[in-house]
Design an enzyme around this catalytic site. Sequence first.
Site: not given
Ligand code: NI
Length: 160
Positions: A46, A51, A90-91, A132-133, A136
């Site tokens: 995701g 991000q 998380c990226l 999660h997304e 963000h």
């Molecule tokens: Ni993330």
Amino acid sequence: MALRIIVQEPDEVLHQVAKEVKKITPNVQKLLTDMAETMYDAEGVGLAAPQVGILKRAIVINVGDEHGLIELINPEIVSKEGEQFGPEGCLSIQGLRGDVRRAQTVTVKGLDRNGKEVTYTGSDLLARAFQHEIDHLNGVLYTDVAERVYEITPEGEEKV
Ligand code: NI
């Protein structure tokens, strides 16, 4: 298509509230395309627009299930059910993982890239990814809500 740079903690953009997309322009569609490409390149499941440094309410998800790639503009959780507790990464946060309590099943409403209203209901990993997304988009990272955050090795094992 183009890869975008994934913003890393502690960049301030990750902590800001993203703005509603009022009009779906070719730029917004290109953003979604680039976000998916960037997510696949980074082997994530995701990615949210903040991000890649864009404060717009847009997310992409692909958890490898029958839904394939999900693109959502202005996503909103409309219902939550049950509970799950497990690890999340998380990226935008390298080298860490955390145990996060999430709803087990969520229903999410939003717009697709053509402005059509779409609804998804997902459980397990897909529900976790939605939560999660969407967090963000509100400037919330999993490290803000995790019950425990721990360091991991490059192989993904917990460091002892
Ligand atoms: Ni993330």
